[in-house]
Design a protein around this motif. Structure first.
Motif, PDB file in Angstrom:
ATOM      1  N   SER A 268      -2.093  10.948  -1.146  1.00  0.00           N
ATOM      2  CA  SER A 268      -3.404  10.577  -0.605  1.00  0.00           C
ATOM      3  C   SER A 268      -4.317  11.792  -0.478  1.00  0.00           C
ATOM      4  O   SER A 268      -5.537  11.660  -0.449  1.00  0.00           O
ATOM      5  CB  SER A 268      -3.241   9.911   0.764  1.00  0.00           C
ATOM      6  OG  SER A 268      -2.550  10.764   1.667  1.00  0.00           O
TER       7      SER A 268
ATOM      8  N   ASN B 203      -1.918   7.258  -7.911  1.00  0.00           N
ATOM      9  CA  ASN B 203      -1.420   7.226  -6.528  1.00  0.00           C
ATOM     10  C   ASN B 203      -0.667   5.937  -6.215  1.00  0.00           C
ATOM     11  O   ASN B 203      -0.488   5.582  -5.056  1.00  0.00           O
ATOM     12  CB  ASN B 203      -2.584   7.394  -5.539  1.00  0.00           C
ATOM     13  CG  ASN B 203      -3.562   6.232  -5.597  1.00  0.00           C
ATOM     14  OD1 ASN B 203      -3.567   5.455  -6.558  1.00  0.00           O
ATOM     15  ND2 ASN B 203      -4.374   6.091  -4.565  1.00  0.00           N
TER      16      ASN B 203
ATOM     17  N   ARG C 243      -0.627   4.097   0.926  1.00  0.00           N
ATOM     18  CA  ARG C 243      -1.351   5.004   1.831  1.00  0.00           C
ATOM     19  C   ARG C 243      -0.654   5.099   3.192  1.00  0.00           C
ATOM     20  O   ARG C 243       0.045   4.157   3.610  1.00  0.00           O
ATOM     21  CB  ARG C 243      -2.785   4.503   2.042  1.00  0.00           C
ATOM     22  CG  ARG C 243      -2.878   3.224   2.863  1.00  0.00           C
ATOM     23  CD  ARG C 243      -4.324   2.776   3.065  1.00  0.00           C
ATOM     24  NE  ARG C 243      -4.408   1.517   3.778  1.00  0.00           N
ATOM     25  CZ  ARG C 243      -4.396   1.393   5.107  1.00  0.00           C
ATOM     26  NH1 ARG C 243      -4.298   2.483   5.862  1.00  0.00           N
ATOM     27  NH2 ARG C 243      -4.485   0.207   5.680  1.00  0.00           N
TER      28      ARG C 243
ATOM     29  N   SER D 262       0.833  -1.196   0.000  1.00  0.00           N
ATOM     30  CA  SER D 262       0.000   0.000   0.000  1.00  0.00           C
ATOM     31  C   SER D 262       0.866   1.244   0.000  1.00  0.00           C
ATOM     32  O   SER D 262       1.917   1.271   0.644  1.00  0.00           O
ATOM     33  CB  SER D 262      -0.918   0.012   1.227  1.00  0.00           C
ATOM     34  OG  SER D 262      -1.598   1.237   1.342  1.00  0.00           O
TER      35      SER D 262
END
Length: 301
Positions: free
Chosen positions: A196, A222, A130, A128
């Motif tokens: 993000s 992203n 994030r 990820s």
């Protein structure tokens, strides 16, 4: 009462702010976690936790006890690791998290080497880009790009990745090769990464005392692998880690441009909570990552 287990449960409840998350992370029923805390309070004859329908928070006595308990657990783990380390290699389960491009292109291809060295450690890789709350989400450590913002974590620099500005041949055949950052900004499409928050990452060009930034990206994503695919699809000119796209440069699927300009390298760190630095399997993994991908440079303790 298993006092050591109760202390571990208490520390984890304070860290996560939740009986349920603590139960999941310790693989125990929620009722068992609650009883362990209650029994610990009875044993100490103090109230450690303030429970409401919405939250669980430590009392003033609980905050004081938390500091002592965390140090005691770390010391116990250190002693156990030292004794066990003379007889057996680290074992158990390790939950890590890494950015997609680092995990897929660098870390996972090298995991067979880690497994050969530490066959008793099982590894779960979360992928990820994030931001992630390490304690609340039950993660042992994360690998992250950029500067260190969370100084509450122990951080070790793993490596620095250099950038290359590149585009697909089909795009360059259609739009031409940019001659300068100004030309790129005025006459070309840029493909970028976005954070993000939705804010696009700038394309940065440096040469001597000159610096040029481009933020008007036509296409953005992203996720690092997504950016690589955008470049391969001919959607524009972008900047990616050379180590990641080198196979495509070698095959001619991507072409480097503006090579007389550079962009500052991106540092990568491995981060973990300070109360886990004596965990034998985490230490083994952190040492292996640093040795495998870069240099050992302590950032904060």
């Amino acid at each position: 009462m298993n006092q050591l287990l109760a202390m571990r449960a208490f520390v984890r409840v304070v860290d996560t702010g939740s009986f349920s998350r603590t139960a999941d992370q310790l693989a125990l029923p929620r009722s068992t976690v609650s009883k362990l805390i209650t029994d610990l309070e009875k044993h100490l004859n103090i109230k450690l936790m303030q429970r409401t329908t919405r939250a669980v928070t430590p009392t003033s006595d609980g905050i004081e006890y938390y500091g002592h308990a965390m140090r005691w657990i770390a010391e116990m783990d250190s002693v156990e690791s030292a004794v066990r380390g003379k007889k057996v290699k680290p074992s158990g389960h390790l939950r890590i998290d890494a950015p997609a491009v680092f995990a897929n292109s660098l870390l996972i291809p090298e995991l067979p080497d880690f497994h050969r060295e530490y066959p008793e450690i099982t590894v779960a890789v979360g992928i990820s880009d994030r931001p992630l709350k390490i304690v609340e989400e039950g993660v042992d450590c994360v690998i992250r790009a950029g500067r260190l913002d969370d100084m509450a974590m122990v951080g070790r620099r793993v490596t620095e990745l250099q950038y290359v500005t590149c585009a697909a041949p089909a795009y360059l055949d259609c739009k031409g090769i940019p001659s300068s950052p100004e030309d790129l900004q005025l006459n070309h499409a840029a493909a970028c990464y976005f954070f993000s928050t939705g804010k696009p990452e700038l394309l940065i060009f440096e040469r001597g005392n000159e610096r040029f930034e481009i933020g008007n990206c036509v296409f953005s994503t992203n996720e690092g692998n997504g950016l690589k695919e955008m470049l391969l699809a001919g959607l524009g000119v972008g900047q990616h880690f050379r180590r990641i796209v080198q196979p495509y440069l070698d095959s001619g699927e991507l072409v480097a441009v503006l090579e007389d300009w550079s962009r500052p390298a991106m540092p990568f760190h491995i981060l973990y909570p300070p109360n886990r630095h004596q965990n034998a399997r985490l230490k083994a993994f952190a040492d292996w990552v640093v040795q495998k991908f870069g240099v050992d440079l302590p950032i904060t303790e």
